[in-house]
Write a protein that holds these residues in place. Structure first.
Motif, PDB file in Angstrom:
ATOM      1  N   THR A 279      76.885  -3.633  61.763  1.00 16.15           N
ATOM      2  CA  THR A 279      77.758  -3.323  62.902  1.00 16.15           C
ATOM      3  C   THR A 279      78.369  -4.668  63.266  1.00 16.15           C
TER       4      THR A 279
ATOM      5  N   GLN B 225      83.873   0.075  64.670  1.00 16.51           N
ATOM      6  CA  GLN B 225      83.123  -0.777  63.747  1.00 16.51           C
ATOM      7  C   GLN B 225      82.498  -1.982  64.476  1.00 16.51           C
TER       8      GLN B 225
ATOM      9  N   GLY C  61      81.568  -1.988  67.628  1.00 14.88           N
ATOM     10  CA  GLY C  61      80.528  -1.529  68.564  1.00 14.88           C
ATOM     11  C   GLY C  61      81.127  -1.386  69.946  1.00 14.88           C
ATOM     12  N   THR C  62      80.558  -0.481  70.725  1.00  9.59           N
ATOM     13  CA  THR C  62      81.095  -0.266  72.073  1.00  9.59           C
ATOM     14  C   THR C  62      80.778  -1.484  72.948  1.00  9.59           C
TER      15      THR C  62
ATOM     16  N   VAL D 120      77.137  -1.687  73.852  1.00  6.60           N
ATOM     17  CA  VAL D 120      76.235  -2.086  72.758  1.00  6.60           C
ATOM     18  C   VAL D 120      76.328  -3.604  72.535  1.00  6.60           C
ATOM     19  N   ILE D 121      77.568  -4.130  72.526  1.00  4.26           N
ATOM     20  CA  ILE D 121      77.755  -5.577  72.309  1.00  4.26           C
ATOM     21  C   ILE D 121      77.107  -6.357  73.443  1.00  4.26           C
TER      22      ILE D 121
ATOM     23  N   GLU E   7      73.469  -6.566  73.009  1.00  6.81           N
ATOM     24  CA  GLU E   7      73.078  -7.545  71.981  1.00  6.81           C
ATOM     25  C   GLU E   7      73.115  -8.968  72.544  1.00  6.81           C
TER      26      GLU E   7
END
Lengths: 108, 286
Positions: A45, B57, B59-60, B63-64, B67
């Protein structure tokens, strides 16, 4: 084939360091290179890569700088540092041992 | 009609809301998105479809942000020069406190005047802390190289120092004005030390504005070094060689020798700041 998240995470740093050993690169190019080398089997990802790069930079293994590319766009490039080369050599040995052991067990 | 730039602006706002302290990372992710869209457009994908695929691809934003949330929140306290400077700063503050409290504990003790002197001095010393970080950074950049993280940390630490310096200097000026009203009958006399204190506060404000709008490492270094010149001149410039009352109407005069010496002492560091990063690094043979 789906590679598990754990294995993906464990292999990210050695993959990045190995690619950077060949010269400076930037995030998008690193992802493309991994995709190309694994023939699409390793599908990161994209957003997952950057925190890993950030962590490697904080560990002083790589360093970054902004540069204007030929098309005029600014990109953040990463280069491998001396400490990164050392860590890569250690990781390479560890992965070699794991690979050798599994190969013997699986008779490949 | 689909507008890629508008979509990118919207995406950037959304990311900034989730990761307000990681502007550099957002710029990097934006650069990635642009590469990804450009690549997809080569395979005849429509701009809107290319954009949606690139975002998916990547990431939303949630989500980012999650991380990045796993990373330590701020690198500054793991940056050892910041710790050394902070330690020196606290030590000098403790020394100042004990000095001023000793002055304020005599028979003619004046707590308000003591607080004015103490807080104003803290405000000035904060400028020196920013300069110490800048001087270390200049040397480190020239002799060891430099990275984006160090630029960000330098910028953050200089901003904090400028914000603290501004707050303390303004409080010190206000306390001095209140003391002057009580003892002299007026808030402001326009004496040289008063004007210098005001100039230092204005300088801190200028540093904050510049760092909020520009990200260059040389600007961060230059502002840090200039803080040393401005604060030292403002602090030591009005102090005369002979002992006269600091706020007296007939003096003191600005001692031009001191600012000249200060400016000259900073010149070598300014020269180093303009060299490319790592220029003086000792290269080891491979």
């Amino acid at each position: 084939m789906d590679i598990t998240k754990d294995l993906m995470g464990a292999s990210a740093a050695p993959l990045i360091l190995s690619i950077l050993r060949g010269g400076e690169s930037y995030g998008y190019a690193l992802i493309q290179r991994v995709r190309e080398l694994s023939k699409g089997e390793i599908e990161w990802t994209d957003g997952m890569l950057y925190p890993v790069l950030h962590r490697l930079e904080e560990q002083d293994l790589i360093q970054s700088h902004w540069k204007t590319a030929e098309n005029g766009r600014r990109r953040k490039y990463y280069t491998l540092k001396a400490a990164g080369r050392k860590v890569l050599a250690e990781q390479r040995e560890q992965w070699r041992v794991v690979n050798l052991t599994l190969s013997q067990l699986w008779g490949t | 009609m689909f507008d890629l730039e508008q979509e990118i602006r919207r995406w950037r706002r959304s990311m900034s809301a989730r990761m307000p302290l990681r502007r550099d990372s957002i710029r990097e992710l934006e650069s990635h998105l642009r590469d990804s869209v450009q690549e997809r457009l080569k395979t005849e994908s429509a701009p809107e479809a290319a954009w949606r695929a690139a975002v998916a691809q990547l990431g939303t934003p949630d989500v980012i942000a999650a991380e990045y949330g796993k990373l330590p929140p701020c690198a500054i306290w793991r940056w050892w020069p910041a710790k050394v400077v902070l330690f020196g700063y606290l030590l000098s503050c403790l020394g100042l406190c004990s000095l001023v409290f000793r002055m304020a504990s005599g028979p003619k003790a004046d707590p308000l005047l003591a607080a004015h002197v103490l807080i104003l001095t803290f405000g000035y010393v904060t400028g020196f802390a920013a300069s110490a970080i800048a001087i270390w950074s200049v040397l480190s950049r020239a002799f060891q190289g430099w990275s984006q993280i160090e630029t960000d940390v330098l910028r953050t630490s200089t901003r904090w120092a400028a914000a603290a310096g501004l707050g303390l200097t303004v409080i010190g000026i206000v306390l001095g004005a209140v003391w002057a009203r009580l003892h002299w009958g007026g808030y402001w006399y326009g004496t040289l030390p008063e004007l210098c204190a005001l100039a230092i506060a204005a300088w801190y404000g200028f540093v904050l504005i510049m760092l909020a709008n520009h990200r260059s490492e040389r600007l961060g270094l230059g502002l840090g070094l200039a803080s040393y010149v401005v604060v030292a001149c403002g602090w030591f410039g009005p102090i005369p060689a002979k002992q006269v009352i600091l706020h007296a109407s007939h003096g003191p005069h600005f001692a031009f020798g001191i600012p000249m010496l200060i400016a000259i002492s900073v010149l070598p560091f300014l020269v180093l700041a303009f060299l490319p990063a790592g220029q003086l690094k000792v290269r080891k043979a491979e």
